[in-house]
Design a protein around this motif. Structure first.
Motif: not given
Length: 102
Positions: A12-19, A59-66
């Motif tokens: 998964m990695g940590g960052g947020l990606r499309p889809n 690795g997913l930050g609070a902003n990305a989770a929101k």
């Protein structure tokens, strides 16, 4: 870090990606919570705690989770509910680990 945790991180990695499959995992969680027609604040708090502690979301930050929670709510709302959104959620969970988590 255990072998399982390392495998999840590599997958998964940590960052947020499309889809991002985690988006669809959160949609499954939100859809289940909305089954009674009401999404209560304490239920959202539970999702936030799961995201903060589960290895799939490491690795997913609070902003990305929101953002993912908001996207999940919007997608379910736009589809007319969780049931009509089910096929898209299933398609968005590409690996067995994602489907098991959902």
């Amino acid at each position: 870090m255990s072998i399982a945790d390392r495998s999840v991180t590599e997958l998964m990695g940590g960052g947020l990606r499309p889809n991002d499959p985690r988006r669809f995992l959160i949609e499954a969680m939100i859809g289940a919570m909305r089954a009674d027609g009401v999404l209560e604040p304490r239920e959202l708090e539970g999702v936030q705690k799961q995201i903060a502690s589960h290895p799939l979301f490491r690795g997913l930050g609070a902003n990305a989770a929101k953002t993912l929670i908001d996207l999940a709510n919007d997608a379910i709302e736009f589809a007319g509910g969780a049931v009509p959104r089910t096929a898209a959620i299933a398609k968005g969970l590409p690996a067995r680990i994602h489907r098991l988590a959902a």
